[in-house]
Design an enzyme around this catalytic site. Structure first.
Site, PDB file in Angstrom:
ATOM      1  N   ARG A 123     -38.124   9.640  -0.317  1.00 35.73           N
ATOM      2  CA  ARG A 123     -37.357   9.368   0.900  1.00 35.73           C
ATOM      3  C   ARG A 123     -37.851  10.092   2.146  1.00 35.73           C
ATOM      4  NH1 ARG A 123     -30.956   8.668  -0.712  1.00 35.73           N
ATOM      5  NH2 ARG A 123     -31.265   7.299  -2.515  1.00 35.73           N
ATOM      6  N   ASP A 158     -30.708  11.133   3.856  1.00 33.63           N
ATOM      7  CA  ASP A 158     -32.168  10.947   3.814  1.00 33.63           C
ATOM      8  C   ASP A 158     -32.560   9.478   3.643  1.00 33.63           C
ATOM      9  OD1 ASP A 158     -31.442  10.571   1.195  1.00 33.63           O
ATOM     10  OD2 ASP A 158     -32.599  12.250   0.405  1.00 33.63           O
ATOM     11  N   ASP A 159     -31.574   8.570   3.632  1.00 32.92           N
ATOM     12  CA  ASP A 159     -31.903   7.138   3.663  1.00 32.92           C
ATOM     13  C   ASP A 159     -31.469   6.527   4.996  1.00 32.92           C
ATOM     14  OD1 ASP A 159     -29.210   7.314   3.085  1.00 32.92           O
ATOM     15  OD2 ASP A 159     -29.309   6.177   1.212  1.00 32.92           O
ATOM     16  N   HIS A 208     -25.637   1.878   4.510  1.00 31.58           N
ATOM     17  CA  HIS A 208     -25.967   0.732   3.657  1.00 31.58           C
ATOM     18  C   HIS A 208     -24.730   0.127   2.997  1.00 31.58           C
ATOM     19  CE1 HIS A 208     -25.695   3.448   0.253  1.00 31.58           C
ATOM     20  NE2 HIS A 208     -26.670   4.206   0.730  1.00 31.58           N
ATOM     21  N   ASP A 255     -18.187  14.104   3.332  1.00 31.99           N
ATOM     22  CA  ASP A 255     -17.882  13.435   4.608  1.00 31.99           C
ATOM     23  C   ASP A 255     -16.376  13.248   4.781  1.00 31.99           C
ATOM     24  OD1 ASP A 255     -17.846  11.571   2.537  1.00 31.99           O
ATOM     25  OD2 ASP A 255     -18.934  10.017   3.621  1.00 31.99           O
TER      26      ASP A 255
HETATM   27  N1  UDP Z   1     -27.904  13.696  -2.531  1.00 32.64           N
HETATM   28  C1  UDP Z   1     -27.873  15.044  -2.796  1.00 32.64           C
HETATM   29  N2  UDP Z   1     -27.805  15.459  -4.095  1.00 32.64           N
HETATM   30  C2  UDP Z   1     -27.784  14.582  -5.128  1.00 32.64           C
HETATM   31  C3  UDP Z   1     -27.827  13.196  -4.853  1.00 32.64           C
HETATM   32  C4  UDP Z   1     -27.868  12.785  -3.539  1.00 32.64           C
HETATM   33  O1  UDP Z   1     -27.913  15.860  -1.874  1.00 32.64           O
HETATM   34  O2  UDP Z   1     -27.731  15.009  -6.276  1.00 32.64           O
HETATM   35  C5  UDP Z   1     -27.954  13.252  -1.134  1.00 32.64           C
HETATM   36  C6  UDP Z   1     -29.058  12.232  -0.877  1.00 32.64           C
HETATM   37  O3  UDP Z   1     -30.276  12.883  -0.626  1.00 32.64           O
HETATM   38  C7  UDP Z   1     -28.496  11.488   0.316  1.00 32.64           C
HETATM   39  C8  UDP Z   1     -26.989  11.522   0.069  1.00 32.64           C
HETATM   40  O4  UDP Z   1     -26.752  12.610  -0.822  1.00 32.64           O
HETATM   41  O5  UDP Z   1     -28.785  12.146   1.540  1.00 32.64           O
HETATM   42  C9  UDP Z   1     -26.447  10.237  -0.525  1.00 32.64           C
HETATM   43  O6  UDP Z   1     -27.159   9.945  -1.708  1.00 32.64           O
HETATM   44  P1  UDP Z   1     -27.576   8.477  -2.112  1.00 32.64           P
HETATM   45  O7  UDP Z   1     -28.135   7.751  -0.917  1.00 32.64           O
HETATM   46  O8  UDP Z   1     -28.503   8.556  -3.290  1.00 32.64           O
HETATM   47  O9  UDP Z   1     -26.222   7.832  -2.616  1.00 32.64           O
HETATM   48  P2  UDP Z   1     -25.098   6.962  -1.894  1.00 32.64           P
HETATM   49  O10 UDP Z   1     -23.893   7.843  -1.879  1.00 32.64           O
HETATM   50  O11 UDP Z   1     -25.567   6.616  -0.520  1.00 32.64           O
HETATM   51  O12 UDP Z   1     -24.969   5.773  -2.758  1.00 32.64           O
HETATM   52 MN    MN Z   2     -27.421   6.325   0.391  1.00 31.23          MN
END
Ligand code: UDP
Ligand code: MN
Length: 274
Positions: free
Chosen positions: A29, A102-103, A213, A189
């Site tokens: 990422r 980071d996405d 997303h 958050d």
């Molecule tokens: N993240 C983290 N630790 C973890 C998994 C995810 O800090 O063990 C962070 C990841 O780098 C990103 C955010 O949490 O900045 C959200 O993770 P992700 O996009 O994989 O999942 P989402 O919640 O968006 O589905």
């Molecule tokens: Mn994400």
């Protein structure tokens, strides 16, 4: 003596940009971020992770911060990172704290331009909710009462003014945010929203130009991309949720579409070998 307008105009240097990441995502990422929007905010952007990584620390100009938080994807670990992001912002003495995942792709000039609308000496919590109604939870203190509040989705990015952040210090600094998150048993958050809206009684200001997303990226019209502040991506194979750009780089070379987006927004910056 009248102050020069230029002294009051917000610049990128007044903004602290934090990106939450984890060591397993550094390669997958961070590369695309470092090669695209990070170039427009090298000195203002910091990555908050959970392991030392000399390679990425060097590429980011020493901006990879090991929070020493656990690397598991649990509430406590994520709140721990957010709390280190917050403390680092306070220590930076800047006017705005902007958090991203980071996405996310951050359209840096648009972010700065948008922040100029608000006075950082007033209380501002800017972001975009991902739910249609305020979140309703049972109050942990008086079990009969319900607590309702909005929160900005972390995955779309959000910004907090210095004035509001200073009011959050007694509640959120030096790891106290972790205790709040544990008390309400909700993610980082949501914890920020709870602190701002419920504990401090300040309101989220919705900024529609932030995008996570959880929205469909392909629905953003090409002509409006330059006005947006943040973007994201998710999924793989047939479940992908990515921006749809007309003139695009080979999809296998740019699965996130962020290189394509960067070239669309800043054609001069993305000529080969620049
Ligand atoms: N993240 C983290 N630790 C973890 C998994 C995810 O800090 O063990 C962070 C990841 O780098 C990103 C955010 O949490 O900045 C959200 O993770 P992700 O996009 O994989 O999942 P989402 O919640 O968006 O589905
Ligand atoms: Mn994400």
């Amino acid at each position: 003596v009248p102050t020069k307008v230029s002294e009051n105009i917000l610049t990128l240097n007044d903004v602290f940009i934090s990106v939450k990441t984890t060591h397993i995502f550094h390669k997958t990422r961070l590369d695309v971020i470092l090669n695209t929007w990070f170039r427009l905010a090298r000195n203002q952007t910091y990555f908050f992770t959970d392991a030392d990584d000399p390679k990425y620390n060097t590429i980011s100009g020493g901006h990879l911060i090991n929070t020493n938080c656990s690397s598991s994807h649990n509430r406590k670990a994520l709140c721990c990172k957010m709390s280190v992001e917050f403390d680092s912002f306070i220590a930076s003495n800047k006017k705005w704290f902007c958090h991203f995942d980071d996405d996310n792709y951050v359209n840096v000039p648009r972010l700065v331009q948008h922040l100029r609308r608000y006075n950082p000496l007033d209380d501002w919590y800017l972001g975009k909710p991902s739910i249609k109604k305020p979140l309703e939870i049972q109050d942990r203190d008086s079990k009969k009462k319900k607590v309702r509040f909005w929160f900005a989705t972390g995955g779309a990015g959000f910004c907090i003014s210095k004035a509001l952040a200073l009011k959050m210090v007694p509640i959120a600094s030096e790891g106290r945010m972790i205790s709040v998150g544990e008390k309400i048993r909700l993610p980082d958050d949501v914890t920020v929203g709870y602190i701002v809206e419920h504990i401090l009684s300040k309101q989220l200001t919705v900024v529609l130009q932030f995008h996570s997303h959880l929205e469909s990226m392909a629905l953003l019209p090409n002509a409006s991309l330059s006005e947006q502040i943040s973007f994201s991506y998710s999924g793989n194979g047939s479940n992908r949720n990515v921006l749809s750009l007309k003139k695009s780089i080979n999809k296998s070379l740019d699965p996130t579409r962020f290189y394509t987006l960067h070239c669309h927004l800043y054609p001069d910056l993305c000529k080969p070998n620049t």
